[in-house]
Design an enzyme around this catalytic site. Structure first.
Site, PDB file in Angstrom:
ATOM      1  N   GLN A 174     -49.805-112.688 -46.855  1.00 20.34           N
ATOM      2  CA  GLN A 174     -51.009-113.454 -46.526  1.00 20.34           C
ATOM      3  C   GLN A 174     -50.728-113.909 -45.066  1.00 20.34           C
ATOM      4  OE1 GLN A 174     -54.123-115.178 -47.374  1.00 20.34           O
ATOM      5  NE2 GLN A 174     -53.715-116.167 -45.396  1.00 20.34           N
ATOM      6  N   GLN A 176     -53.001-115.126 -42.547  1.00 21.01           N
ATOM      7  CA  GLN A 176     -53.640-116.162 -41.808  1.00 21.01           C
ATOM      8  C   GLN A 176     -53.040-117.444 -42.009  1.00 21.01           C
ATOM      9  OE1 GLN A 176     -57.719-117.093 -42.910  1.00 21.01           O
ATOM     10  NE2 GLN A 176     -58.331-117.709 -40.901  1.00 21.01           N
ATOM     11  N   PRO A 303     -51.833-118.169 -52.807  1.00 22.38           N
ATOM     12  CA  PRO A 303     -52.008-119.673 -52.391  1.00 22.38           C
ATOM     13  C   PRO A 303     -53.219-119.941 -52.103  1.00 22.38           C
ATOM     14  CG  PRO A 303     -50.953-118.386 -50.724  1.00 22.38           C
ATOM     15  CD  PRO A 303     -50.965-117.496 -51.843  1.00 22.38           C
ATOM     16  N   GLY A 305     -57.859-119.579 -52.466  1.00 27.36           N
ATOM     17  CA  GLY A 305     -58.879-119.103 -53.163  1.00 27.36           C
ATOM     18  C   GLY A 305     -59.183-117.600 -52.843  1.00 27.36           C
ATOM     19  N   GLY A 306     -59.364-117.514 -51.737  1.00 24.64           N
ATOM     20  CA  GLY A 306     -59.730-116.007 -51.109  1.00 24.64           C
ATOM     21  C   GLY A 306     -59.343-116.016 -49.778  1.00 24.64           C
ATOM     22  N   MET A 307     -59.170-114.788 -49.478  1.00 23.58           N
ATOM     23  CA  MET A 307     -58.863-114.254 -48.212  1.00 23.58           C
ATOM     24  C   MET A 307     -59.469-112.882 -47.671  1.00 23.58           C
ATOM     25  SD  MET A 307     -57.104-114.945 -45.290  1.00 23.58           S
ATOM     26  CE  MET A 307     -57.788-113.768 -43.863  1.00 23.58           C
ATOM     27  N   GLU A 308     -60.125-113.104 -46.557  1.00 23.89           N
ATOM     28  CA  GLU A 308     -61.140-112.101 -46.205  1.00 23.89           C
ATOM     29  C   GLU A 308     -60.588-110.680 -45.642  1.00 23.89           C
ATOM     30  OE1 GLU A 308     -60.665-115.026 -44.852  1.00 23.89           O
ATOM     31  OE2 GLU A 308     -60.961-115.086 -42.667  1.00 23.89           O
ATOM     32  N   HIS A 332     -68.433-116.090 -50.117  1.00 27.22           N
ATOM     33  CA  HIS A 332     -67.620-116.471 -48.852  1.00 27.22           C
ATOM     34  C   HIS A 332     -66.946-115.558 -48.276  1.00 27.22           C
ATOM     35  CE1 HIS A 332     -65.833-119.750 -46.748  1.00 27.22           C
ATOM     36  NE2 HIS A 332     -64.813-118.749 -46.416  1.00 27.22           N
ATOM     37  N   GLU A 333     -66.128-114.957 -49.156  1.00 26.47           N
ATOM     38  CA  GLU A 333     -65.155-113.700 -48.222  1.00 26.47           C
ATOM     39  C   GLU A 333     -66.002-112.707 -47.728  1.00 26.47           C
ATOM     40  OE1 GLU A 333     -62.446-115.361 -47.723  1.00 26.47           O
ATOM     41  OE2 GLU A 333     -62.358-116.562 -49.241  1.00 26.47           O
ATOM     42  N   HIS A 336     -67.465-113.290 -44.447  1.00 24.71           N
ATOM     43  CA  HIS A 336     -66.446-113.051 -43.544  1.00 24.71           C
ATOM     44  C   HIS A 336     -66.483-111.801 -42.712  1.00 24.71           C
ATOM     45  CE1 HIS A 336     -64.413-117.049 -43.093  1.00 24.71           C
ATOM     46  NE2 HIS A 336     -63.962-117.157 -44.076  1.00 24.71           N
ATOM     47  N   GLU A 355     -65.179-120.403 -39.998  1.00 28.21           N
ATOM     48  CA  GLU A 355     -65.394-121.104 -41.637  1.00 28.21           C
ATOM     49  C   GLU A 355     -66.656-121.770 -41.584  1.00 28.21           C
ATOM     50  OE1 GLU A 355     -63.720-119.920 -43.859  1.00 28.21           O
ATOM     51  OE2 GLU A 355     -61.873-119.118 -42.922  1.00 28.21           O
ATOM     52  N   ASP A 410     -52.089-124.399 -39.786  1.00 27.13           N
ATOM     53  CA  ASP A 410     -52.689-124.601 -41.104  1.00 27.13           C
ATOM     54  C   ASP A 410     -53.040-125.784 -41.145  1.00 27.13           C
ATOM     55  OD1 ASP A 410     -51.969-122.017 -41.640  1.00 27.13           O
ATOM     56  OD2 ASP A 410     -50.166-122.331 -42.646  1.00 27.13           O
ATOM     57  N   TYR A 418     -65.318-126.129 -42.246  1.00 25.59           N
ATOM     58  CA  TYR A 418     -66.021-125.559 -43.320  1.00 25.59           C
ATOM     59  C   TYR A 418     -67.347-126.343 -43.423  1.00 25.59           C
ATOM     60  CZ  TYR A 418     -62.059-122.858 -44.978  1.00 25.59           C
ATOM     61  OH  TYR A 418     -61.030-121.878 -45.301  1.00 25.59           O
ATOM     62  N   ARG A 592     -52.406-122.325 -56.673  1.00 25.51           N
ATOM     63  CA  ARG A 592     -53.292-122.213 -55.405  1.00 25.51           C
ATOM     64  C   ARG A 592     -53.226-123.591 -54.866  1.00 25.51           C
ATOM     65  NH1 ARG A 592     -59.817-121.569 -56.710  1.00 25.51           N
ATOM     66  NH2 ARG A 592     -60.581-122.026 -54.670  1.00 25.51           N
ATOM     67  N   LYS A 594     -55.281-125.514 -53.143  1.00 18.61           N
ATOM     68  CA  LYS A 594     -55.995-126.437 -53.033  1.00 18.61           C
ATOM     69  C   LYS A 594     -56.167-127.361 -54.157  1.00 18.61           C
ATOM     70  CE  LYS A 594     -60.937-126.203 -54.400  1.00 18.61           C
ATOM     71  NZ  LYS A 594     -62.260-125.101 -54.693  1.00 18.61           N
TER      72      LYS A 594
HETATM   73  N1  BES Z   1     -59.948-117.367 -44.285  1.00 17.22           N
HETATM   74  C1  BES Z   1     -59.792-118.464 -45.535  1.00 17.22           C
HETATM   75  C2  BES Z   1     -58.392-118.693 -45.830  1.00 17.22           C
HETATM   76  C3  BES Z   1     -57.337-119.119 -44.910  1.00 17.22           C
HETATM   77  C4  BES Z   1     -57.727-120.084 -43.960  1.00 17.22           C
HETATM   78  C5  BES Z   1     -56.166-118.919 -45.085  1.00 17.22           C
HETATM   79  C6  BES Z   1     -57.044-120.589 -43.056  1.00 17.22           C
HETATM   80  C7  BES Z   1     -55.294-119.309 -44.026  1.00 17.22           C
HETATM   81  C8  BES Z   1     -55.522-120.337 -43.063  1.00 17.22           C
HETATM   82  C9  BES Z   1     -60.817-118.094 -46.512  1.00 17.22           C
HETATM   83  O1  BES Z   1     -62.157-117.448 -46.268  1.00 17.22           O
HETATM   84  C10 BES Z   1     -61.392-119.296 -47.379  1.00 17.22           C
HETATM   85  O2  BES Z   1     -61.629-120.243 -46.729  1.00 17.22           O
HETATM   86  N2  BES Z   1     -60.792-119.549 -48.560  1.00 17.22           N
HETATM   87  C11 BES Z   1     -61.015-120.532 -49.316  1.00 17.22           C
HETATM   88  C12 BES Z   1     -62.287-120.376 -50.218  1.00 17.22           C
HETATM   89  C13 BES Z   1     -63.587-120.625 -49.876  1.00 17.22           C
HETATM   90  C14 BES Z   1     -64.710-120.356 -51.099  1.00 17.22           C
HETATM   91  C15 BES Z   1     -64.051-121.710 -49.229  1.00 17.22           C
HETATM   92  C16 BES Z   1     -59.886-121.131 -50.233  1.00 17.22           C
HETATM   93  O3  BES Z   1     -59.280-120.332 -50.350  1.00 17.22           O
HETATM   94  O4  BES Z   1     -59.931-122.356 -50.812  1.00 17.22           O
HETATM   95 ZN    ZN Z   2     -63.279-118.699 -45.286  1.00 16.21          ZN
END
Ligand code: BES
Ligand code: ZN
Length: 641
Positions: A174, A176, A303, A305-308, A332-333, A336, A355, A410, A418, A592, A594
């Site tokens: 991971q 980013q 860790p 939800g998703g990573m693009e 969302h992903e 991206h 975002e 971070d 967002y 996760r 979040k």
């Molecule tokens: N690119 C982000 C994840 C991210 C951002 C990882 C900054 C590390 C640093 C990804 O696209 C994202 O926004 N994921 C969200 C889910 C989304 C539906 C809002 C998440 O992981 O909660």
């Molecule tokens: Zn995102």
């Protein structure tokens, strides 16, 4: 006769113009090639030690052994470099974190390498350590032999017990925001775009996948020796790898899912609409430019939800709700692939460009595939959570163009980039009308494709292409307030959901005692309606009312991760002990961030809660990803225990 002559003259003139035009384009192109490195827009990136202004990496070639017994990657990274004309003596400066560097070599032809000197600087807690490599005058590529640390912040090594199959190891990256440097020595700034290739050797019974071409070929010949190519220039944070007992299932002509065999049915069912989403997005924003779009569903310690990651979105298994209700994460992903991967934030200050645009696009995709009412529900949940979060947030963090000086990028991961970002774009849509705004967004993607841009670049483009072209409507837009000031402007869009208004009435009637728990009309509700209902209740509902709701709707035992999370937050706030075993189960099986971070933060507000948190974390910590561990360590002051 006269007419004919005139026609010929016109044709002749058109011809001349064409020749002149072609010549000027040709010149411009030659000019761009030879001076590319000089004229490129450089943004100051405070989160990288690298010197792309002087020496720029264009391609990264990786050769890795994935060593599960030592929990390390070992091998080489060969970087193709270009030096600016006015920087002929400059060394190459790379970002690293916790890497063991064995040697560095340079080559003028990419074939014969000779050893060259390097220095690894002092390690900064946030940035890691700069690696300075001396370059001979004619150096075209640099090969770094190295291995990662078992504690690399960008990798997680899972024991078989942490996987769905329980039999084989798993690892995933991971990168980013600035974790690529913990597994590759490179220029770890999103304004440096590279193509990459990789050879990855793993135990024979595991499959490696990467954010690149090659996944399907490798899957057809599982032999522990896999090759990959990313032929489009991408920022370093999009380089990704996972290795595990993975199976593939096709979802559509260019879409599919990878996950452990035990999860494949569930994942394929949940993600069945993926191809439709790609089609809907293309219709809105132009061609999908990456070839395939696959999704990797990871073990629950992922860790995010998703990573693009390009061509291969990484996703948490907590979106597998069984009813497709959490697939806005896929929207969302996928979005991206336009906002973020095609047009990229140049620095982490500009993260909202990634975002905010993506959250806006996500909702447009949801509207196209699932209808406007669903979009409005999700937009309302988004705006409400933003307001709630901002209420206790330092004003400097409420700014889209956030100041991250001295901080880990971070920390910029809040609802502001967002949801405030998405509201700003929705505001532009409402002001200029959907047709004009959609054209603007398509033009924005096309004209910045495969480029990294700053907030100032965006503002400039916005002014030139939307604002000044429509002076009447433009008067109402205050870019300054939206991008550079805290809070939400008074005229921020207010999403409206009729469905939610009815939910609010029911929540009110339950709270006031007018409706008994078992008389609440749930039809049954969708996930979004349940979330809004729970959030519409008073925070201090009390144990008695929590128990009534639980008896009527079995909330403690909900499998849907979002509903469970919301209910568990309320359970902690109201000291609803019935839910504590479920809380422990949730926190010891899901990593996760979040979900995990707010639950521990809520527990840590009282002395008994802190005790409970410490007991749970003692069991859960080793299963969490380094990123999640770092967040919870801070909340519980773990190092001091
Ligand atoms: N690119 C982000 C994840 C991210 C951002 C990882 C900054 C590390 C640093 C990804 O696209 C994202 O926004 N994921 C969200 C889910 C989304 C539906 C809002 C998440 O992981 O909660
Ligand atoms: Zn995102």
């Amino acid at each position: 006769m006269k007419i004919k002559l005139k026609n010929i003259t016109i044709l002749f003139l058109i011809g001349l113009t064409f020749i002149a035009y072609s010549a000027s384009v040709g010149n411009a192109q030659r000019l761009t090639d030879s001076t590319r490195i000089m004229t490129q827009n450089f943004a100051e990136d405070i989160h990288s030690y690298s010197n792309p202004k002087e020496v720029r990496v264009r391609h990264v070639d990786l050769d890795w052994m994935v060593l599960f017994d030592k929990k390390i990657l070992q091998g080489t990274a060969t970087l193709t470099v270009e030096r600016a004309a006015n920087a002929q003596n400059a060394p190459l400066i790379l970002d690293t974190r916790d890497l063991r560097i064995e040697k560095t070599e340079a080559s003028s032809d990419g074939k014969i390498f000779t050893q060259t000197e390097f220095q690894l600087g002092a390690a900064d807690k946030i940035l890691g350590a700069p690696l300075t490599v001396q370059l001979p005058a004619n150096a075209k590529s640099v090969r770094v032999s190295y291995s990662t640390s078992p504690a690399a912040s960008g990798l997680q090594w899972l024991e078989p017990s942490q996987t769905a199959g329980k039999k084989r190891s798993f690892m995933f990256s991971q990168a980013q925001a600035i974790h690529a440097r913990s597994f590759i020595p490179l220029q770890d700034s999103p304004q440096v775009r590279v193509t990459y290739s990789a050879r990855v050797r793993t135990p024979k019974n595991l499959l490696a996948v990467m954010s690149a071409e090659g996944n399907s070929q490798n899957n057809n010949a599982r032999n522990g020796d896999y090759r990959f190519h990313m032929t489009k220039p991408i920022p370093s944070y999009l380089i990704a790898i996972a290795v595990g007992d993975l199976q593939f299932r096709s979802l559509g002509k260019r879409t599919g899912v990878y996950t452990e065999p035990a999860m494949i049915e569930k994942a394929a069912f949940e993600l069945a609409d993926t191809e439709k989403m790609v089609e809907a997005t293309e219709k809105l924003y132009g061609a999908y430019r990456w070839g395939r779009y696959d999704i990797l569903v990871l073990p629950p310690s992922f860790p995010f939800g998703g990573m693009e990651n390009p061509m291969l979105t990484f996703a948490t298994p907590t979106i597998l709700a069984g009813d497709k209700s959490l697939v806005s994460l896929v929207a969302h992903e996928l979005a991206h692939s336009w906002s973020g991967n095609l047009v990229t934030n140049a620095t982490w200050r500009d993260f909202w460009l990634n975002e905010g645009f993506t959250t806006y696009l996500e909702r447009r995709i949801i509207e196209a595939v699932y209808g406007q009412p669903r979009r409005e529900m999700e937009a309302t949940l988004g705006r409400n959570s933003l307001e709630e979060e901002m209420a206790s947030m330092a004003t400097r963090d409420q700014i889209l163009h956030v100041d991250l000086k001295g901080r880990d990028p971070d920390e910029g991961f809040t609802g502001v980039p967002y949801e405030k970002g998405a509201l700003f774009l929705r505001y532009l849509e409402e002001t200029f009308g959907r047709e004009k705004f959609d054209n603007f967004v398509r033009g924005y993607f096309d004209s910045h494709a495969f480029q990294s841009i700053t907030t100032a670049n965006f503002v400039d483009y916005l002014n030139r292409n939307l604002i000044t072209a429509n002076p009447q409507m433009a008067k109402r837009v205050s870019i300054e307030d939206w991008i550079y000031q805290p809070g939400l402007p008074a005229n921020a869009p207010q999403p409206a959901s009729e469905v939610f208004v009815k939910i609010e009435v029911q929540a009110k009637n339950y709270t006031s005692g007018k409706t008994a728990a078992n008389k609440i009309q749930t039809r049954p509700w969708t996930t979004q309606e349940w979330l809004h209902f729970l959030k519409s209740l008073p925070q201090d509902l009390g144990v008695k009312r929590m128990a009534e709701l639980d008896r009527a709707f079995n909330l403690t035992n909900r499998g849907n991760s979002e509903i469970a999370f919301q209910w568990l937050m309320m359970s902690i706030k109201n000291n609803y002990a019935v839910a504590y075993p479920r809380l422990e189960e949730f926190l010891t099986t899901i990593g996760r961030r979040k979900f995990v971070r707010p639950l521990f933060a809520e527990l840590a507000k009282t002395p008994e809660g802190t005790k409970r948190a410490v007991a749970i974390y003692t069991k859960a910590r080793s299963g969490y990803h380094p990123i999640t561990q770092a967040s919870v360590d801070e909340i519980l002051k773990w190092k001091n225990q």
